[in-house]
Scaffold this active site. Structure first.
Site, PDB file in Angstrom:
ATOM      1  N   ASP A  56      -8.831 -55.195 -26.736  1.00  0.00           N
ATOM      2  CA  ASP A  56      -7.899 -54.509 -25.829  1.00  0.00           C
ATOM      3  C   ASP A  56      -6.839 -55.504 -25.404  1.00  0.00           C
ATOM      4  OD1 ASP A  56      -6.757 -53.147 -23.446  1.00  0.00           O
ATOM      5  OD2 ASP A  56      -8.458 -51.782 -23.688  1.00  0.00           O
TER       6      ASP A  56
ATOM      7  N   GLY B 237      -5.266 -50.839 -19.809  1.00  0.00           N
ATOM      8  CA  GLY B 237      -6.656 -51.028 -19.382  1.00  0.00           C
ATOM      9  C   GLY B 237      -6.785 -52.227 -18.456  1.00  0.00           C
TER      10      GLY B 237
ATOM     11  N   LEU C 289      -9.887 -46.191 -29.838  1.00  0.00           N
ATOM     12  CA  LEU C 289      -9.304 -45.508 -28.681  1.00  0.00           C
ATOM     13  C   LEU C 289      -7.988 -46.140 -28.245  1.00  0.00           C
ATOM     14  CD1 LEU C 289     -12.300 -44.510 -28.656  1.00  0.00           C
ATOM     15  CD2 LEU C 289     -12.198 -44.575 -26.170  1.00  0.00           C
TER      16      LEU C 289
ATOM     17  N   ALA D 180      -4.371 -47.036 -27.713  1.00  0.00           N
ATOM     18  CA  ALA D 180      -3.168 -46.256 -28.021  1.00  0.00           C
ATOM     19  C   ALA D 180      -2.166 -46.397 -26.902  1.00  0.00           C
ATOM     20  CB  ALA D 180      -3.534 -44.773 -28.186  1.00  0.00           C
TER      21      ALA D 180
ATOM     22  N   SER E 163      -5.984 -35.969 -29.915  1.00  0.00           N
ATOM     23  CA  SER E 163      -5.623 -35.256 -28.688  1.00  0.00           C
ATOM     24  C   SER E 163      -5.271 -33.804 -28.969  1.00  0.00           C
ATOM     25  CB  SER E 163      -4.420 -35.966 -28.055  1.00  0.00           C
ATOM     26  OG  SER E 163      -3.847 -35.154 -27.060  1.00  0.00           O
TER      27      SER E 163
ATOM     28  N   TYR F 230       4.186 -38.934 -29.088  1.00  0.00           N
ATOM     29  CA  TYR F 230       2.749 -39.187 -28.885  1.00  0.00           C
ATOM     30  C   TYR F 230       1.925 -38.213 -29.725  1.00  0.00           C
ATOM     31  CZ  TYR F 230      -1.859 -38.995 -26.658  1.00  0.00           C
ATOM     32  OH  TYR F 230      -3.217 -38.977 -26.436  1.00  0.00           O
TER      33      TYR F 230
ATOM     34  N   ASN G 105      -8.361 -32.249 -21.731  1.00  0.00           N
ATOM     35  CA  ASN G 105      -8.020 -33.039 -20.526  1.00  0.00           C
ATOM     36  C   ASN G 105      -9.261 -33.727 -19.968  1.00  0.00           C
ATOM     37  OD1 ASN G 105      -5.831 -30.937 -20.851  1.00  0.00           O
ATOM     38  ND2 ASN G 105      -4.993 -32.188 -19.213  1.00  0.00           N
TER      39      ASN G 105
ATOM     40  N   ASP H 230       6.173 -29.436 -19.894  1.00  0.00           N
ATOM     41  CA  ASP H 230       4.739 -29.231 -19.640  1.00  0.00           C
ATOM     42  C   ASP H 230       4.245 -28.023 -20.442  1.00  0.00           C
ATOM     43  OD1 ASP H 230       4.038 -31.296 -18.043  1.00  0.00           O
ATOM     44  OD2 ASP H 230       3.903 -30.141 -16.176  1.00  0.00           O
TER      45      ASP H 230
HETATM   46  P1  NAD Z   1      -6.261 -45.727 -21.279  1.00  0.00           P
HETATM   47  O1  NAD Z   1      -4.810 -46.043 -21.152  1.00  0.00           O
HETATM   48  O2  NAD Z   1      -7.111 -45.870 -20.065  1.00  0.00           O
HETATM   49  O3  NAD Z   1      -6.912 -46.532 -22.498  1.00  0.00           O
HETATM   50  C1  NAD Z   1      -6.165 -46.996 -23.617  1.00  0.00           C
HETATM   51  C2  NAD Z   1      -6.542 -48.439 -23.830  1.00  0.00           C
HETATM   52  O4  NAD Z   1      -5.889 -48.952 -25.009  1.00  0.00           O
HETATM   53  C3  NAD Z   1      -6.104 -49.345 -22.671  1.00  0.00           C
HETATM   54  O5  NAD Z   1      -7.200 -50.129 -22.242  1.00  0.00           O
HETATM   55  C4  NAD Z   1      -4.993 -50.214 -23.257  1.00  0.00           C
HETATM   56  O6  NAD Z   1      -4.887 -51.471 -22.636  1.00  0.00           O
HETATM   57  C5  NAD Z   1      -5.421 -50.276 -24.726  1.00  0.00           C
HETATM   58  N1  NAD Z   1      -4.320 -50.573 -25.659  1.00  0.00           N
HETATM   59  C6  NAD Z   1      -3.080 -49.995 -25.710  1.00  0.00           C
HETATM   60  N2  NAD Z   1      -2.364 -50.534 -26.712  1.00  0.00           N
HETATM   61  C7  NAD Z   1      -3.165 -51.468 -27.313  1.00  0.00           C
HETATM   62  C8  NAD Z   1      -2.995 -52.360 -28.403  1.00  0.00           C
HETATM   63  N3  NAD Z   1      -1.829 -52.406 -29.089  1.00  0.00           N
HETATM   64  N4  NAD Z   1      -4.004 -53.169 -28.749  1.00  0.00           N
HETATM   65  C9  NAD Z   1      -5.182 -53.139 -28.065  1.00  0.00           C
HETATM   66  N5  NAD Z   1      -5.402 -52.318 -27.017  1.00  0.00           N
HETATM   67  C10 NAD Z   1      -4.404 -51.488 -26.643  1.00  0.00           C
HETATM   68  O7  NAD Z   1      -6.336 -44.203 -21.809  1.00  0.00           O
HETATM   69  P2  NAD Z   1      -7.594 -43.231 -21.982  1.00  0.00           P
HETATM   70  O8  NAD Z   1      -7.314 -42.024 -21.180  1.00  0.00           O
HETATM   71  O9  NAD Z   1      -8.875 -43.953 -21.796  1.00  0.00           O
HETATM   72  O10 NAD Z   1      -7.406 -42.823 -23.533  1.00  0.00           O
HETATM   73  C11 NAD Z   1      -8.218 -43.362 -24.571  1.00  0.00           C
HETATM   74  C12 NAD Z   1      -7.865 -42.631 -25.868  1.00  0.00           C
HETATM   75  O11 NAD Z   1      -8.120 -41.220 -25.738  1.00  0.00           O
HETATM   76  C13 NAD Z   1      -6.400 -42.772 -26.273  1.00  0.00           C
HETATM   77  O12 NAD Z   1      -6.324 -42.906 -27.671  1.00  0.00           O
HETATM   78  C14 NAD Z   1      -5.784 -41.442 -25.841  1.00  0.00           C
HETATM   79  O13 NAD Z   1      -4.653 -41.107 -26.622  1.00  0.00           O
HETATM   80  C15 NAD Z   1      -6.955 -40.496 -26.089  1.00  0.00           C
HETATM   81  N6  NAD Z   1      -6.899 -39.268 -25.284  1.00  0.00           N
HETATM   82  C16 NAD Z   1      -7.094 -39.315 -23.921  1.00  0.00           C
HETATM   83  C17 NAD Z   1      -7.050 -38.120 -23.182  1.00  0.00           C
HETATM   84  C18 NAD Z   1      -7.279 -38.103 -21.689  1.00  0.00           C
HETATM   85  O14 NAD Z   1      -7.286 -36.985 -21.102  1.00  0.00           O
HETATM   86  N7  NAD Z   1      -7.470 -39.221 -21.016  1.00  0.00           N
HETATM   87  C19 NAD Z   1      -6.796 -36.896 -23.834  1.00  0.00           C
HETATM   88  C20 NAD Z   1      -6.583 -36.907 -25.209  1.00  0.00           C
HETATM   89  C21 NAD Z   1      -6.660 -38.094 -25.936  1.00  0.00           C
END
Ligand code: NAD
Length: 297
Positions: A30, A35, A71, A73, A115, A139, A164, A264
């Protein structure tokens, strides 16, 4: 077995690390861009701070790995609109590199966090995995491209389309913070719960423990392939969510309406029959999930 969680210091990733650590050693890669190191406090894992785009930390993170949970992103839709090239680099090129490094390291399976954004605002509901995709942001496009990379990979790789997700540790700050943590924070502070528009827009809120159980199921369960929705299977309006938050907290904040936000999605409703047929079922309804967040403090 040895696991890699990219983005493991994030909201969903850190819950996943907790779940996986009872199964075997967990490495987190990460860059801490969204994060936080504190999310991993007390969890048994090795944190490598670095980007999935950098070959040295990625190769180190993949060494000896059997299962990869990808994960990491750029997760903000508005940020993806402001910086589409950056979004493509992290979410598409990053996924390509993680798949290549995992294949090179001899991993057995990879699970990608995709997603429901890939469905866009097409009116047909509920969304099944064969519903048309209509990505409405860089995205969403990047998540769809990541799914395609998984489908083409020699490594068995499956993509889960999260709806969500909500749960403890989700950040309530920022203009585009998710509704659940925003409403809970406002209720606790005695400030108004702000709804954009009338609140008739619907969402499928899925509790984070159900999501991490689905990730675990996809990695260790029957051999899944392709894409799967991960949701509760029940949508509620945002207005109803605000009312449930006020009922459960017993607090008396008012509900206030702000102008609807451009872009939205109006309605979002998931069919979860495809993943259900493989043996995964959600365990938490919305009220139970919200109570768990309140109990976590
Ligand atoms: P988050 O932002 O809390 O987690 C994403 C993590 O990726 C972070 O810790 C960030 O520091 C890390 N990161 C970003 N770019 C990076 C890189 N280049 N190298 C290494 N680490 C990197 O988000 P989340 O809500 O925990 O989402 C996790 C995954 O789930 C993502 O892929 C997101 O697209 C997907 N997602 C989340 C939701 C939701 O409702 N939270 C819904 C659909 C999809």
């Amino acid at each position: 077995m040895k696991f890699l969680v990219t983005g493991g210091a994030g909201f969903i990733g850190s819950h996943l690390v907790r779940r996986l650590s009872s199964r075997g050693p967990v490495t987190v890669l990460d860059d801490l861009s969204s994060g936080k190191r504190e999310n991993l406090d007390g969890l048994a894992c090795t944190l490598l701070q670095g980007s999935i785009l950098d070959s040295a930390p990625l190769a180190e993170a993949c060494s000896g790995i059997t299962h990869v949970f990808h994960l990491a992103a750029l997760v903000s839709v508005p940020e993806s609109v402001a910086s589409p090239a950056r979004c493509h680099e992290i979410n598409v090129e990053g996924t390509r590199r993680v798949l290549a490094a995992a294949t090179q390291a001899g991993a057995q399976r990879l699970v990608l966090a995709s997603s429901c954004a890939v469905y866009g605002d097409e009116p047909a509901m509920p969304k099944t995995e064969t519903s048309p995709t209509a990505p409405a942001s860089p995205y969403a496009e990047s998540k769809l491209a990541g799914e395609k990379l998984c489908a083409q990979s020699p490594l068995p790789a499956v993509a889960l389309r999260f709806f969500n997700v909500y749960g403890p540790g989700q950040d309530p700050r920022g203009p585009y913070a998710a509704a659940v943590p925003r409403f809970l924070e406002a209720a606790r502070a005695g400030t108004p719960l702000t709804i954009f528009g009338k609140g008739h827009q619907t969402r499928d809120f899925v509790y984070v423990d159900d999501v991490t159980a689905a990730l675990e199921h996809a990695a260790f369960g029957p051999s899944l392939s392709g894409v799967y929705n991960v949701a509760s299977g029940r949508s509620v309006s945002v207005l109803r969510l605000a009312e449930i938050v006020l009922t459960l907290t017993g607090l008396r904040s008012e509900i206030r309406h702000a102008p609807a936000r451009a872009g939205d999605i109006l309605h979002s409703s998931a069919s979860i029959e495809k993943i259900r047929a493989t043996g995964w079922n959600p365990s938490f309804d919305l009220a139970t999930g919200l109570q768990k967040i309140l109990a976590a403090g």
